[in-house]
Write a protein that holds these residues in place. Structure first.
Motif, short mmCIF file in Angstrom:
data_model
loop_
_atom_site.label_atom_id
_atom_site.label_comp_id
_atom_site.label_asym_id
_atom_site.label_seq_id
_atom_site.Cartn_x
_atom_site.Cartn_y
_atom_site.Cartn_z
N TYR A 85 0.84 -1.21 0.00
CA TYR A 85 0.00 0.00 0.00
C TYR A 85 0.87 1.26 0.00
O TYR A 85 0.67 2.18 -0.81
N TYR A 86 1.85 1.30 0.89
CA TYR A 86 2.69 2.50 1.00
C TYR A 86 3.67 2.63 -0.16
O TYR A 86 4.03 3.74 -0.55
N PHE A 87 4.10 1.50 -0.72
CA PHE A 87 4.96 1.58 -1.90
C PHE A 87 4.19 2.22 -3.06
O PHE A 87 4.74 3.06 -3.78
N LEU A 88 2.95 1.82 -3.24
CA LEU A 88 2.14 2.38 -4.32
C LEU A 88 1.87 3.86 -4.09
O LEU A 88 1.80 4.64 -5.05
N GLN A 89 1.75 4.26 -2.83
CA GLN A 89 1.61 5.68 -2.52
C GLN A 89 2.87 6.44 -2.93
O GLN A 89 2.80 7.53 -3.51
N PHE A 90 4.01 5.86 -2.62
CA PHE A 90 5.30 6.46 -2.99
C PHE A 90 5.46 6.53 -4.50
O PHE A 90 5.87 7.56 -5.06
N LEU A 91 5.11 5.45 -5.19
CA LEU A 91 5.23 5.42 -6.64
C LEU A 91 4.34 6.49 -7.28
O LEU A 91 4.77 7.19 -8.21
N ASP A 92 3.12 6.62 -6.79
CA ASP A 92 2.20 7.62 -7.34
C ASP A 92 2.74 9.03 -7.14
O ASP A 92 2.65 9.88 -8.04
N ALA A 93 3.30 9.29 -5.95
CA ALA A 93 3.84 10.62 -5.66
C ALA A 93 5.03 10.92 -6.56
O ALA A 93 5.15 12.03 -7.11
N LEU A 94 5.90 9.94 -6.73
CA LEU A 94 7.08 10.15 -7.57
C LEU A 94 6.67 10.35 -9.03
O LEU A 94 7.20 11.22 -9.72
N SER A 98 5.10 15.10 -7.33
CA SER A 98 4.85 15.76 -6.05
C SER A 98 5.88 15.31 -5.02
O SER A 98 6.68 14.40 -5.27
N ASP A 99 5.85 15.94 -3.86
CA ASP A 99 6.79 15.61 -2.79
C ASP A 99 6.56 14.17 -2.34
O ASP A 99 5.46 13.81 -1.90
N TYR A 104 7.49 7.98 1.01
CA TYR A 104 8.70 7.16 0.97
C TYR A 104 9.06 6.67 2.37
O TYR A 104 9.38 5.48 2.56
N GLN A 105 9.01 7.56 3.36
CA GLN A 105 9.31 7.17 4.73
C GLN A 105 8.27 6.18 5.27
O GLN A 105 8.62 5.26 6.02
N VAL A 205 5.86 -2.03 -12.86
CA VAL A 205 6.09 -2.12 -11.42
C VAL A 205 4.79 -1.87 -10.65
O VAL A 205 4.49 -2.55 -9.67
N GLN A 206 4.02 -0.90 -11.12
CA GLN A 206 2.75 -0.61 -10.46
C GLN A 206 1.81 -1.82 -10.53
O GLN A 206 1.15 -2.17 -9.54
N GLU A 207 1.76 -2.48 -11.67
CA GLU A 207 0.91 -3.66 -11.83
C GLU A 207 1.34 -4.78 -10.88
O GLU A 207 0.51 -5.44 -10.26
#
Length: 281
Positions: A85-94, A98-99, A104-105, A205-207
């Motif tokens: 879940y958090y990796f996908l959040q990081f991927l979307d932000a990158l 956006s920041d 990432y943390q 990677v997202q898939e």
């Protein structure tokens, strides 16, 4: 006609194998539970003529404790799902530019949590094995001191203890593999400038991470049913015969096209995860 070459990910880390989540679930249903039930059947048989309330109480407590230890195995898909879940959040932000520092943390913390929980599960599985062994020894002493013929109980329980030890050994080897894979995932960088990912890499990677998130979803497993079976019947005097098989409803299932998770469950899982991660930070 040339065949397409597999994509090589130069920036993003691919998700760990989902095998540990499904395999420890199978071991719990196919090895741990059946062997507890086998001991239970032998215990009921030796108790048939001259029941011992003391031995019965000890065995009931042992099954209750064994049931509670399954929470630690349940933590494995739960923490894996949170990491996805958090990796996908990081991927979307990158990807959006956006920041990405906060997601990432959160991702790194979730991956660290998964490593810690796997290590804890390893220790708990050893405790599980040893506690059952000690309890079987105590019950054997109690029953033999009362003049019962415990030979059949000793034979059956000894074989079950060997099977349990083998299951725990395999489970812990899988958990160690799981820990190492998450340590690799933790090496994910947040700075894409040196090796900027292509749109194709982002898509692939997202898939893969979405698929991993789905396979490790808490709703894909029936851990509550397992814990209930581990506890055994309440004072019924009847052996439990439930076991896992490939066609059983206890088998983990995931269909990405039909996945429906209530919003309240999503909120609950994420809230609990956030609280736990805050404690680790």
């Amino acid at each position: 006609m040339t065949s397409s070459q597999p994509l090589v990910c130069i920036f993003f880390k691919l998700p760990p194998s989902h095998r540990p989540c499904s395999r420890i679930y199978e071991i719990a249903w196919n090895v741990l539970l059946p062997q507890l039930n086998r001991i239970d059947e032998a215990f009921i048989a030796v108790q048939a003529t001259r029941p011992s309330s003391e031995a019965k109480k000890i065995w009931a407590e042992a099954r209750r404790t064994a049931s509670e230890k399954m929470f630690n195995l349940q933590d494995i898909p739960f923490s894996s799902n949170n990491t996805a879940y958090y990796f996908l959040q990081f991927l979307d932000a990158l990807h959006s530019g956006s920041d990405n520092s906060e997601p990432y943390q959160s991702f790194l913390s979730a991956a660290g949590d998964a490593i810690v929980r796997a290590g804890t599960a390893q220790k708990v599985m050893v405790e599980f094995r040893e506690e059952i062994r000690i309890v079987v020894g105590r019950i054997t002493n109690i029953l033999s001191n009362d003049g019962r013929d415990v030979s059949s109980f000793v034979t059956e329980s000894s074989q079950s203890l060997l099977e349990l030890a083998t299951g725990v050994e395999e489970c812990n080897a899988i958990l160690e593999e799981h820990r190492e894979e998450f340590k690799m995932v933790q090496r994910q960088s947040s700075d894409e400038k040196s090796n900027p990912p292509s749109e194709e890499e982002i898509r692939v990677v997202q898939e893969k991470w979405r698929a991993f998130e789905g396979i490790t979803d808490p709703d894909a497993y029936r851990w509550q049913a397992l814990r209930r079976e581990m506890r055994g019947p309440e004072d019924s005097g009847e052996p439990v015969t439930t076991s896992y098989n490939s066609t059983s409803p206890t088998m983990p299932t995931y269909n990405p096209k039909n996945r429906r998770i209530p919003l309240w469950k999503k909120f609950f899982y994420r809230t609990i995860s956030y609280i736990l991660l805050e404690k680790l930070c």
